[in-house]
Design an enzyme around this catalytic site. Structure first.
Site, short mmCIF file in Angstrom:
data_model
loop_
_atom_site.label_atom_id
_atom_site.label_comp_id
_atom_site.label_asym_id
_atom_site.label_seq_id
_atom_site.Cartn_x
_atom_site.Cartn_y
_atom_site.Cartn_z
N SER A 101 0.88 -1.15 0.00
CA SER A 101 0.00 0.00 0.00
C SER A 101 0.92 1.21 0.00
CB SER A 101 -0.89 -0.04 1.23
OG SER A 101 -1.72 1.08 1.24
N CYS A 102 0.39 2.43 0.22
CA CYS A 102 1.25 3.59 0.03
C CYS A 102 2.14 3.86 1.23
CB CYS A 102 0.42 4.82 -0.32
SG CYS A 102 -0.41 5.57 1.05
N LEU A 103 1.89 3.24 2.38
CA LEU A 103 2.66 3.56 3.59
C LEU A 103 3.31 2.31 4.15
CD1 LEU A 103 3.44 5.66 5.71
CD2 LEU A 103 1.29 5.20 6.86
N SER B 297 -1.24 6.20 -4.99
CA SER B 297 -2.43 6.35 -4.14
C SER B 297 -3.58 6.97 -4.91
CB SER B 297 -2.12 7.27 -2.97
OG SER B 297 -1.15 6.71 -2.17
#
Lengths: 103, 414
Positions: A101-103, B297
């Site tokens: 995911s992005c983090l 994202s």
């Protein structure tokens, strides 16, 4: 960092995912699978691995739903073939980056 | 030379569609936006609604006040597109021709994609917070929730704002702590990914946050079905998670008319060149924002950075010049960490979120990937930047479209 897998020196990240998918081969796949507790790669395993590599090479992002709709396996079989975390384990064996995911 | 006869049609007046249309009219193009809504919501605010902060009035504005008067706003929905004929048909039966079409229809939650999710428990003890109705219904449910197990859960990737579920879990911890109920409420974070933090630097830097807040995590859990009677989630490998209150992020999908279309993937997101935003199928077709299948994202900040590339490429396309592949996947966002603090992330396709200072390399004042009060205040202030700078298409000072590596600490390679 460098790691010796199946007698070959390859570049991996901190979690053991291959940094360069061109350094991958069948022997490396078998060795990573064995580290993950998969003692033998069946034809169905290979079908999934090859499908994932083809998708990545075409620039397609991978997710479990996509694998389930591939016609190669359904999601239940995917979990049976690569227990624990099918997408992360199959990606690792296929020499692909970790799904994130992005983090 | 200007070419006022070129007609640009943008489907969708969300963050990306509004910004793009406001920028394009400055180039004297004929711009039409198609969207049936009368209002636009500041979606990052939905995160705070369930906890009684903000009300809906603070988060919405009429579209007529946000879109430049020179843009034609067609209040309708798209029924079908004739890609080779350069025209589309709306649900009311209007045929609209275009020279360049931009799809900016965003993403929406699809609860019906998971068996049992939208059934008997929906909005009774199963809630979403990615919609205004869902967030408000959840507000009431949280007020009445005094003991039991709260599960925050993600069905699949990609989702709009991938960190929002994590922020929700942190804020829920805060919320129940302040009400003196935290000891009676178990909080569990269930994700289809390998963990709450999947990028190496974020994992090592922030991995402790969930443990510190006594939030249990269940990873690699891909939901096969929800049993609303037994109040449990069932994984494809047979594992089960019980809940009393489920806060779910259902499967995210693109607009209905894109499903099973030749230009979109299996989730209904338009397949585009990751650098130029041009469709892989039609040269005069582009997608921007959440509607595109980009490997970054789904967030307003990403749409913001994409706009520069797309305006440039639309002008190049009109003038018969080769397109630029200049979008680098830049994303920049605040992440609420609870306790009145937030983190700041800045990353792109190539570079994961790293520690450092932002926007100025040495001075900050904001620290990347570290919870701080100033970042939290930055998150709250962003609502004003959104309404008065971002949507009108003004430049935000000091925030470049391309991610800068200055001020970022490179991870040590061992």
């Amino acid at each position: 960092m460098q790691k010796e897998i199946a007698g070959q020196n390859v570049e991996v990240d901190a979690e053991g995912y291959l940094a360069d998918l061109n350094q991958w081969n069948g022997e490396i796949a078998k060795a990573i699978a064995s580290e993950l507790g998969i003692t033998e790669l069946s034809q169905q395993h290979w079908d999934v691995i090859n499908w994932l590599r083809d998708q990545k090479a075409s620039g397609n992002e991978l997710n479990i739903r996509k694998v389930g709709g591939s016609g190669v396996v359904d999601i239940k079989q995917f979990y049976q073939l690569f227990p624990g975390g099918p997408l992360k384990n199959a990606s690792k064996i296929a020499g692909l980056p970790k799904p994130t995911s992005c983090l | 030379m200007e070419n006022p006869t070129k007609k640009i049609v943008i489907i969708g007046a969300g963050t990306a569609g509004i910004m793009l249309s406001n920028k394009l009219v400055k180039h004297k193009l004929d711009v039409t936006v198609i969207d049936s809504s009368e209002v636009h919501y500041y979606q990052p605010g939905f995160l705070f609604l369930p906890f009684g902060k903000y009300n809906l009035d603070k988060l919405r504005r009429p579209l007529s006040k946000l879109i430049n008067k020179k843009v034609t706003h067609l209040r309708d929905r798209v029924a079908s597109i004739n890609y080779s004929g350069n025209s589309l048909t709306t649900e009311s039966g209007q045929e609209v021709g275009y020279d360049i079409l931009v799809i900016a229809t965003g993403t929406h939650i699809d609860a019906s994609a998971t068996q049992g999710l939208s059934g008997a428990g929906w909005r009774k003890n199963i809630f979403d917070f990615y919609t205004p109705d869902g967030a408000m219904a959840l507000r009431e449910a949280l007020q009445n929730f005094t003991q039991g197990k709260l599960v925050v859960q993600i069905m699949d990737m990609p989702i709009k704002c991938p960190v929002a579920p994590l922020e929700f879990a942190f804020l829920a911890d805060d919320y129940f702590r302040k009400r003196g109920l935290r000891d009676q409420i178990e909080i569990e974070y269930v994700t289809s990914l390998s963990g709450a933090f999947t990028k190496p630097v974020a994992s090592s830097k922030l991995g402790h946050l969930l443990t510190d807040k006594n939030i249990n995590i269940v990873a690699d859990f891909y939901v096969e079905k929800v049993d609303p009677e037994a109040r449990k989630l069932i994984c494809y490998d047979g594992r089960e998670v019980n809940y009393d209150l489920l806060v779910t992020i259902p499967v995210n999908a693109g607009a209905d008319f894109l499903h099973n279309s030749e230009i979109a993937n299996e989730l209904g997101f338009v397949e585009v060149n990751h650098g130029s935003l041009q469709s892989t199928k039609y040269p005069n077709l582009f997608a921007i924002g959440d509607a595109a299948d980009l490997p970054t994202s789904k967030a307003g900040s990403v749409a913001h950075f994409e706009v520069e590339t797309l305006v440039e490429n639309i002008m190049r396309s009109i003038n018969g010049q080769p397109l630029e592949e200049s979008f680098d996947g830049h994303s920049n966002c605040f992440v609420e960490a609870g306790g009145g603090k937030a983190l700041l992330l800045d990353f792109n396709y190539q570079t994961e979120p790293l520690e450092g200072r932002f926007p100025f390399a040495m001075f900050g004042p904001m620290k990347l990937l570290n919870p701080s009060r100033i970042n939290h205040l930055g998150k709250l202030a962003f609502r004003y930047i959104y309404w008065y700078m971002l949507l009108p298409g003004r430049k935000i000072p000091f925030i470049p479209n391309k991610m800068s590596i200055k001020g970022k600490k490179q991870p040590k390679i061992s």
